[in-house]
Design a protein around this motif. Sequence first.
Motif, PDB file in Angstrom:
ATOM      1  N   HIS A   1       0.848  -1.195   0.000  1.00  0.00           N
ATOM      2  CA  HIS A   1       0.000   0.000   0.000  1.00  0.00           C
ATOM      3  C   HIS A   1       0.884   1.245   0.000  1.00  0.00           C
ATOM      4  CE1 HIS A   1      -3.506   2.334   0.377  1.00  0.00           C
ATOM      5  NE2 HIS A   1      -4.055   1.828   1.454  1.00  0.00           N
ATOM      6  N   SER A   2       0.333   2.346  -0.443  1.00  0.00           N
ATOM      7  CA  SER A   2       1.066   3.608  -0.518  1.00  0.00           C
ATOM      8  C   SER A   2       0.838   4.458   0.729  1.00  0.00           C
ATOM      9  CB  SER A   2       0.613   4.382  -1.749  1.00  0.00           C
ATOM     10  OG  SER A   2      -0.749   4.752  -1.613  1.00  0.00           O
ATOM     11  N   ALA A   3       1.422   5.655   0.715  1.00  0.00           N
ATOM     12  CA  ALA A   3       1.255   6.596   1.820  1.00  0.00           C
ATOM     13  C   ALA A   3      -0.204   7.029   1.982  1.00  0.00           C
ATOM     14  CB  ALA A   3       2.141   7.819   1.611  1.00  0.00           C
ATOM     15  N   THR A   4      -1.036   6.726   1.002  1.00  0.00           N
ATOM     16  CA  THR A   4      -2.474   6.990   1.135  1.00  0.00           C
ATOM     17  C   THR A   4      -3.029   6.307   2.381  1.00  0.00           C
ATOM     18  OG1 THR A   4      -2.678   7.117  -1.263  1.00  0.00           O
ATOM     19  CG2 THR A   4      -4.707   6.779  -0.047  1.00  0.00           C
ATOM     20  N   HIS A   5      -2.380   5.219   2.787  1.00  0.00           N
ATOM     21  CA  HIS A   5      -2.808   4.469   3.974  1.00  0.00           C
ATOM     22  C   HIS A   5      -2.878   5.368   5.208  1.00  0.00           C
ATOM     23  CE1 HIS A   5      -3.480   1.009   6.475  1.00  0.00           C
ATOM     24  NE2 HIS A   5      -2.329   1.121   7.104  1.00  0.00           N
ATOM     25  N   VAL A   6      -1.894   6.271   5.353  1.00  0.00           N
ATOM     26  CA  VAL A   6      -1.893   7.146   6.531  1.00  0.00           C
ATOM     27  C   VAL A   6      -2.618   8.467   6.263  1.00  0.00           C
ATOM     28  CG1 VAL A   6       0.165   6.155   7.578  1.00  0.00           C
ATOM     29  CG2 VAL A   6       0.418   8.012   5.922  1.00  0.00           C
ATOM     30  N   ALA A   7      -3.052   8.674   5.028  1.00  0.00           N
ATOM     31  CA  ALA A   7      -3.861   9.861   4.712  1.00  0.00           C
ATOM     32  C   ALA A   7      -5.346   9.580   4.939  1.00  0.00           C
ATOM     33  CB  ALA A   7      -3.629  10.289   3.269  1.00  0.00           C
ATOM     34  N   ASN A   8      -5.753   8.346   4.680  1.00  0.00           N
ATOM     35  CA  ASN A   8      -7.176   8.000   4.744  1.00  0.00           C
ATOM     36  C   ASN A   8      -7.867   8.342   6.064  1.00  0.00           C
ATOM     37  OD1 ASN A   8      -7.554   7.118   2.109  1.00  0.00           O
ATOM     38  ND2 ASN A   8      -6.915   5.016   2.575  1.00  0.00           N
ATOM     39  N   PRO A   9      -7.247   8.117   7.215  1.00  0.00           N
ATOM     40  CA  PRO A   9      -7.957   8.439   8.466  1.00  0.00           C
ATOM     41  C   PRO A   9      -8.258   9.921   8.637  1.00  0.00           C
ATOM     42  CG  PRO A   9      -5.673   7.835   8.902  1.00  0.00           C
ATOM     43  CD  PRO A   9      -5.966   7.455   7.492  1.00  0.00           C
ATOM     44  N   HIS A  10      -7.593  10.776   7.871  1.00  0.00           N
ATOM     45  CA  HIS A  10      -7.852  12.209   7.948  1.00  0.00           C
ATOM     46  C   HIS A  10      -8.885  12.656   6.915  1.00  0.00           C
ATOM     47  CE1 HIS A  10      -4.466  12.243  10.613  1.00  0.00           C
ATOM     48  NE2 HIS A  10      -3.650  11.835   9.663  1.00  0.00           N
ATOM     49  N   LEU A  11      -9.295  11.728   6.055  1.00  0.00           N
ATOM     50  CA  LEU A  11     -10.271  12.044   5.018  1.00  0.00           C
ATOM     51  C   LEU A  11     -11.631  11.410   5.282  1.00  0.00           C
ATOM     52  CD1 LEU A  11      -7.899  11.664   1.981  1.00  0.00           C
ATOM     53  CD2 LEU A  11      -9.296  13.677   2.365  1.00  0.00           C
ATOM     54  N   TYR A  12     -11.602  10.204   5.823  1.00  0.00           N
ATOM     55  CA  TYR A  12     -12.844   9.485   6.103  1.00  0.00           C
ATOM     56  C   TYR A  12     -13.246   9.696   7.558  1.00  0.00           C
ATOM     57  CZ  TYR A  12     -12.239   7.025   1.662  1.00  0.00           C
ATOM     58  OH  TYR A  12     -12.099   6.717   0.320  1.00  0.00           O
ATOM     59  N   LYS A  13     -14.510   9.960   7.772  1.00  0.00           N
ATOM     60  CA  LYS A  13     -14.993  10.196   9.135  1.00  0.00           C
ATOM     61  C   LYS A  13     -14.820   8.958  10.000  1.00  0.00           C
ATOM     62  CE  LYS A  13     -18.406  13.743   7.961  1.00  0.00           C
ATOM     63  NZ  LYS A  13     -19.842  14.135   7.977  1.00  0.00           N
TER      64      LYS A  13
END
Length: 328
Positions: free
Chosen positions: A99-111
């Motif tokens: 997985h990419s760095a999106t993995h640690v971005a997702n919790p800040h985007l999804y409620k």
Amino acid sequence: MRAAFTILAAVALLMPAAGALAQATSTSSGQAYPVKPVRLLIPWPPGGANDVVGRIVAQRLTEQLGQQVIVENRGGASGTIGSDLVAKGPADGYTIMVHSATHVANPHLYKKLPYDTLKDFTGVTALAVQVGMLVVHPSLPVKSVKEFIALGKARPGQIVYGTSGSGSFVHLAMALLNATTNTNMLHVPFKGGGPATIALVSGEVQAMTATIGSLVPHIASKRVRPLGVTSAQRVKQYPDVPAIAESVPGYEFVAWIGAFVAAGTPRPLVDRLNGEFRKALAHPDTAKILGGQTLDPMPMSPEEFGKLLKADYDKYEKVIRISGAKVD
């Protein structure tokens, strides 16, 4: 007697190391690891940078482990669907996520996510660095970053850019550029880098800050026009393409692709996998293929990768806040 005692003492000293080695190469049932095929799950569709890195490494791991490493793409929702499967799966080393760095971005985007990004996974190692490139469809009348920004300001809301999903590296790189330059372009998310790139090549969207590895054949065939790279300096593979920072001082956005297993995976197995990934990345053919696509290998220890995950978790929270990125 002295000689016998010396030998026994030496054996006693070696026993802990031998026990650790046995643990690292065996499962909880005592069988040698791996005794069956290993699943390498990529939570993105085929064709993007995650898929490229995952498949190259999987081929090398198959040769090293003596068991088939089977690649499985489970794309959707910026990688969260596939990630959930890994988080809730057995912690036995037989399911590895790339997985990419999106993995640690997702919790800040999804409620709300069905897993805890930091607690439900163990980072094995980073695999490759991700550098993006701002490219446009040849029909768009711009040939530089400055011209692109000027056109964006002249046509607010009219230039359409594609991404591999909300919160992805591809999305945040462009969202940050928009915020930095005070431009307003229309975001169209796709289910992965592959579908987004196809949309760009076909003219369905006009621009994209895609990972360079996914653009190589399209740059060569001139089906897309490169304008700038997202790293602070130019990349050696494309020395004639300027850094976006040359036109937008201070702009920089690079990321990574890494390997994960479910939390609770025995540490000896994590160490074993870390060693196997390092060996795969060190192979001359692997380094050559990845480097040729600007996905240079970046092996780390589990501790080093763990620190990077925590640091980038905080970094992406700031980037998302500054860029105004959101799930569409």
